[in-house]
Design a protein around this motif. Structure first.
Motif, short mmCIF file in Angstrom:
data_model
loop_
_atom_site.label_atom_id
_atom_site.label_comp_id
_atom_site.label_asym_id
_atom_site.label_seq_id
_atom_site.Cartn_x
_atom_site.Cartn_y
_atom_site.Cartn_z
N THR A 3 -4.02 10.82 -1.25
CA THR A 3 -3.96 12.15 -1.88
C THR A 3 -2.88 12.12 -2.97
O THR A 3 -2.00 11.26 -2.97
N TRP A 4 -2.94 13.07 -3.85
CA TRP A 4 -1.96 13.14 -4.93
C TRP A 4 -0.61 13.61 -4.40
O TRP A 4 -0.53 14.53 -3.60
N TYR A 183 0.85 2.62 -8.06
CA TYR A 183 0.23 3.94 -8.01
C TYR A 183 -0.59 4.19 -9.26
O TYR A 183 -0.51 3.46 -10.24
N ARG A 205 -0.80 8.82 -7.05
CA ARG A 205 -1.47 8.49 -5.79
C ARG A 205 -1.51 6.98 -5.66
O ARG A 205 -1.55 6.25 -6.66
#
Ligand SMILES: Nc1ccccc1C(=O)C[C@H](N)C(=O)O
Ligand SMILES: [Zn+2]
Ligand SMILES: [Zn+2]
Length: 207
Positions: A3-4, A183, A205
Protein backbone atom coordinates in the motif's frame (compact mmCIF):
# COMPACT_ATOMS: atom_id res chain seq x y z
CA UNK A 1 2.29 -4.43 -4.52
CA UNK A 2 2.20 -2.88 -1.06
CA UNK A 3 0.00 0.00 0.00
CA UNK A 4 1.08 3.59 -0.41
CA UNK A 5 3.01 5.10 2.50
CA UNK A 6 2.60 8.84 3.08
CA UNK A 7 5.99 10.56 3.47
CA UNK A 8 4.61 14.12 3.49
CA UNK A 9 4.35 16.60 6.37
CA UNK A 10 0.82 17.66 7.30
CA UNK A 11 0.24 21.35 6.54
CA UNK A 12 -1.43 23.50 9.15
CA UNK A 13 -0.71 26.54 11.33
CA UNK A 14 1.76 24.45 13.35
CA UNK A 15 3.97 23.68 10.33
CA UNK A 16 7.48 25.05 10.79
CA UNK A 17 8.35 27.95 8.49
CA UNK A 18 11.78 29.09 7.34
CA UNK A 19 12.68 31.95 9.76
CA UNK A 20 11.08 35.16 8.51
CA UNK A 21 9.17 33.44 5.69
CA UNK A 22 5.35 33.45 5.17
CA UNK A 23 3.56 31.34 7.80
CA UNK A 24 1.07 28.70 6.67
CA UNK A 25 -2.59 29.61 6.86
CA UNK A 26 -5.80 28.05 5.60
CA UNK A 27 -9.15 29.67 6.01
CA UNK A 28 -12.64 29.34 4.68
CA UNK A 29 -12.89 32.68 2.90
CA UNK A 30 -16.46 32.13 1.75
CA UNK A 31 -18.56 29.95 4.03
CA UNK A 32 -21.47 27.76 3.03
CA UNK A 33 -23.75 30.14 4.92
CA UNK A 34 -22.39 33.15 3.00
CA UNK A 35 -22.24 31.58 -0.46
CA UNK A 36 -25.48 29.66 -0.03
CA UNK A 37 -23.89 26.50 -1.48
CA UNK A 38 -20.28 25.70 -0.56
CA UNK A 39 -17.32 26.33 1.73
CA UNK A 40 -14.49 27.91 -0.30
CA UNK A 41 -11.00 27.87 1.16
CA UNK A 42 -7.87 29.93 0.72
CA UNK A 43 -4.27 28.90 1.40
CA UNK A 44 -1.31 31.18 2.02
CA UNK A 45 2.15 29.69 2.53
CA UNK A 46 5.79 29.80 1.58
CA UNK A 47 6.57 27.25 -1.11
CA UNK A 48 9.45 26.03 1.10
CA UNK A 49 7.19 24.92 3.97
CA UNK A 50 6.70 21.21 4.54
CA UNK A 51 7.37 18.61 1.85
CA UNK A 52 8.24 20.39 -1.38
CA UNK A 53 10.45 20.48 -4.44
CA UNK A 54 12.82 23.31 -5.35
CA UNK A 55 12.77 24.46 -8.98
CA UNK A 56 16.16 25.76 -10.21
CA UNK A 57 14.61 29.27 -10.34
CA UNK A 58 14.64 29.17 -6.50
CA UNK A 59 18.41 29.75 -6.51
CA UNK A 60 19.11 30.79 -10.13
CA UNK A 61 17.26 33.67 -11.86
CA UNK A 62 17.70 31.94 -15.21
CA UNK A 63 16.72 28.51 -13.90
CA UNK A 64 13.67 26.42 -14.78
CA UNK A 65 10.37 27.14 -13.09
CA UNK A 66 8.08 24.42 -11.79
CA UNK A 67 5.89 23.98 -14.86
CA UNK A 68 9.02 23.37 -16.98
CA UNK A 69 10.21 20.42 -14.88
CA UNK A 70 9.91 16.88 -16.25
CA UNK A 71 7.20 14.87 -14.51
CA UNK A 72 9.33 11.72 -14.78
CA UNK A 73 11.69 13.11 -12.15
CA UNK A 74 8.95 12.79 -9.54
CA UNK A 75 7.37 9.44 -10.44
CA UNK A 76 9.18 6.11 -10.50
CA UNK A 77 11.73 3.90 -8.76
CA UNK A 78 13.42 5.35 -5.70
CA UNK A 79 15.92 3.99 -3.20
CA UNK A 80 15.60 4.90 0.48
CA UNK A 81 18.79 4.82 2.55
CA UNK A 82 19.41 5.55 6.23
CA UNK A 83 22.41 7.58 7.31
CA UNK A 84 23.83 7.92 10.79
CA UNK A 85 23.59 11.44 12.12
CA UNK A 86 26.86 13.07 11.09
CA UNK A 87 28.28 16.53 10.46
CA UNK A 88 27.32 16.45 6.80
CA UNK A 89 26.05 14.09 4.13
CA UNK A 90 29.23 13.09 2.38
CA UNK A 91 30.56 10.76 -0.30
CA UNK A 92 32.18 8.78 2.51
CA UNK A 93 28.78 8.13 4.13
CA UNK A 94 27.49 6.65 0.88
CA UNK A 95 30.62 4.75 -0.13
CA UNK A 96 29.35 1.40 1.21
CA UNK A 97 25.97 1.68 -0.56
CA UNK A 98 25.42 0.26 -4.03
CA UNK A 99 23.79 3.01 -6.09
CA UNK A 100 23.95 1.21 -9.43
CA UNK A 101 20.86 2.06 -11.45
CA UNK A 102 19.46 4.47 -8.83
CA UNK A 103 17.76 7.50 -10.38
CA UNK A 104 15.93 8.76 -7.29
CA UNK A 105 17.69 8.66 -3.92
CA UNK A 106 15.88 9.44 -0.65
CA UNK A 107 18.04 9.91 2.43
CA UNK A 108 16.76 9.46 5.98
CA UNK A 109 18.97 11.35 8.43
CA UNK A 110 16.52 11.63 11.32
CA UNK A 111 18.20 14.97 12.11
CA UNK A 112 14.99 17.06 12.09
CA UNK A 113 13.35 15.72 15.24
CA UNK A 114 10.43 18.07 15.92
CA UNK A 115 8.93 19.14 12.61
CA UNK A 116 6.82 21.82 14.26
CA UNK A 117 10.01 23.68 15.15
CA UNK A 118 12.39 24.90 12.45
CA UNK A 119 15.78 23.26 13.17
CA UNK A 120 18.71 25.38 14.35
CA UNK A 121 21.17 23.38 12.26
CA UNK A 122 21.09 20.46 9.85
CA UNK A 123 23.67 18.14 8.28
CA UNK A 124 24.18 19.72 4.83
CA UNK A 125 24.93 17.84 1.63
CA UNK A 126 28.62 17.91 0.72
CA UNK A 127 28.66 19.70 -2.67
CA UNK A 128 31.06 17.09 -4.12
CA UNK A 129 28.32 14.49 -3.60
CA UNK A 130 26.52 15.94 -6.65
CA UNK A 131 29.11 14.69 -9.15
CA UNK A 132 29.39 11.36 -7.31
CA UNK A 133 25.61 10.76 -7.49
CA UNK A 134 25.36 11.95 -11.08
CA UNK A 135 27.97 9.31 -11.93
CA UNK A 136 25.39 6.63 -11.01
CA UNK A 137 22.63 8.39 -12.95
CA UNK A 138 20.85 9.93 -9.94
CA UNK A 139 18.42 12.67 -11.06
CA UNK A 140 16.48 13.36 -7.85
CA UNK A 141 17.69 13.63 -4.26
CA UNK A 142 15.20 13.75 -1.41
CA UNK A 143 15.92 14.48 2.25
CA UNK A 144 14.04 14.64 5.56
CA UNK A 145 15.49 18.14 6.03
CA UNK A 146 14.38 21.67 5.05
CA UNK A 147 17.49 22.32 2.94
CA UNK A 148 20.50 20.65 1.35
CA UNK A 149 22.79 23.52 2.43
CA UNK A 150 23.67 24.95 5.84
CA UNK A 151 20.69 27.02 7.02
CA UNK A 152 22.70 30.26 7.07
CA UNK A 153 24.28 29.72 3.64
CA UNK A 154 23.88 32.49 1.07
CA UNK A 155 25.99 30.79 -1.61
CA UNK A 156 23.96 27.54 -1.51
CA UNK A 157 26.85 25.42 -2.87
CA UNK A 158 24.96 22.11 -2.68
CA UNK A 159 21.83 23.48 -4.41
CA UNK A 160 24.03 24.80 -7.25
CA UNK A 161 26.25 21.71 -7.50
CA UNK A 162 23.23 19.41 -7.65
CA UNK A 163 21.56 21.55 -10.32
CA UNK A 164 24.81 21.69 -12.33
CA UNK A 165 24.77 17.88 -12.40
CA UNK A 166 21.10 17.65 -13.36
CA UNK A 167 19.97 16.49 -9.91
CA UNK A 168 16.64 17.88 -8.68
CA UNK A 169 15.80 18.53 -5.03
CA UNK A 170 12.97 17.25 -2.82
CA UNK A 171 12.97 18.59 0.76
CA UNK A 172 11.06 18.12 4.00
CA UNK A 173 10.26 14.41 3.65
CA UNK A 174 9.02 12.32 6.58
CA UNK A 175 10.95 9.04 6.52
CA UNK A 176 10.90 8.02 10.21
CA UNK A 177 8.57 5.11 9.46
CA UNK A 178 10.25 4.00 6.22
CA UNK A 179 12.70 1.09 6.07
CA UNK A 180 15.71 1.26 3.78
CA UNK A 181 15.04 -0.35 0.41
CA UNK A 182 13.62 0.02 -3.05
CA UNK A 183 10.30 1.75 -3.63
CA UNK A 184 8.09 3.45 -6.15
CA UNK A 185 7.81 7.21 -5.51
CA UNK A 186 5.19 9.75 -6.47
CA UNK A 187 5.88 13.38 -5.45
CA UNK A 188 4.32 15.52 -8.15
CA UNK A 189 4.57 19.31 -8.03
CA UNK A 190 1.56 21.46 -8.90
CA UNK A 191 1.62 23.05 -12.36
CA UNK A 192 2.62 26.44 -10.95
CA UNK A 193 3.70 28.40 -14.02
CA UNK A 194 5.97 31.02 -12.47
CA UNK A 195 6.99 29.33 -9.23
CA UNK A 196 10.36 28.63 -7.60
CA UNK A 197 9.08 25.37 -6.12
CA UNK A 198 5.93 23.54 -5.14
CA UNK A 199 4.43 21.67 -2.22
CA UNK A 200 4.10 17.96 -3.06
CA UNK A 201 2.20 15.02 -1.64
CA UNK A 202 4.99 12.47 -1.51
CA UNK A 203 4.14 8.77 -1.27
CA UNK A 204 6.09 5.51 -1.52
CA UNK A 205 5.23 1.89 -1.99
CA UNK A 206 7.50 -1.09 -1.77
CA UNK A 207 8.88 -2.10 -5.16
N1 LIG B 1 12.46 29.93 2.41
C1 LIG B 1 13.58 30.67 2.52
C2 LIG B 1 13.51 31.95 3.03
C3 LIG B 1 14.64 32.72 3.14
C4 LIG B 1 15.84 32.19 2.78
C5 LIG B 1 15.95 30.94 2.28
C6 LIG B 1 14.83 30.15 2.14
C7 LIG B 1 14.91 28.80 1.58
O1 LIG B 1 13.97 28.09 1.51
C8 LIG B 1 16.22 28.40 1.07
C9 LIG B 1 16.62 27.04 1.13
N2 LIG B 1 17.85 26.98 0.48
C10 LIG B 1 15.90 25.89 0.59
O2 LIG B 1 16.42 24.91 0.89
O3 LIG B 1 15.03 25.80 -0.23
ZN1 LIG C 1 13.07 24.51 -0.62
ZN1 LIG D 1 16.31 24.00 -1.10
Amino acid sequence: MGTWIDISQPLDEKSATWPGDTPFSYKVSWSKEESGSVNVGQVCMSIHTGTHIDAPFHFDNGGKKVVDLELDLYIGEAKVIHLQNGEQISIRDLSGIDLTGVTRLLIRTGAWKDRQVFPSSIPPVEPALAAYLAGFGVRLIGLDLPSVDPLDSKELPAHHALAAHGIHILEGLVLDHVAAGDYELIALPLPLVDADGSPVRAVLRKA
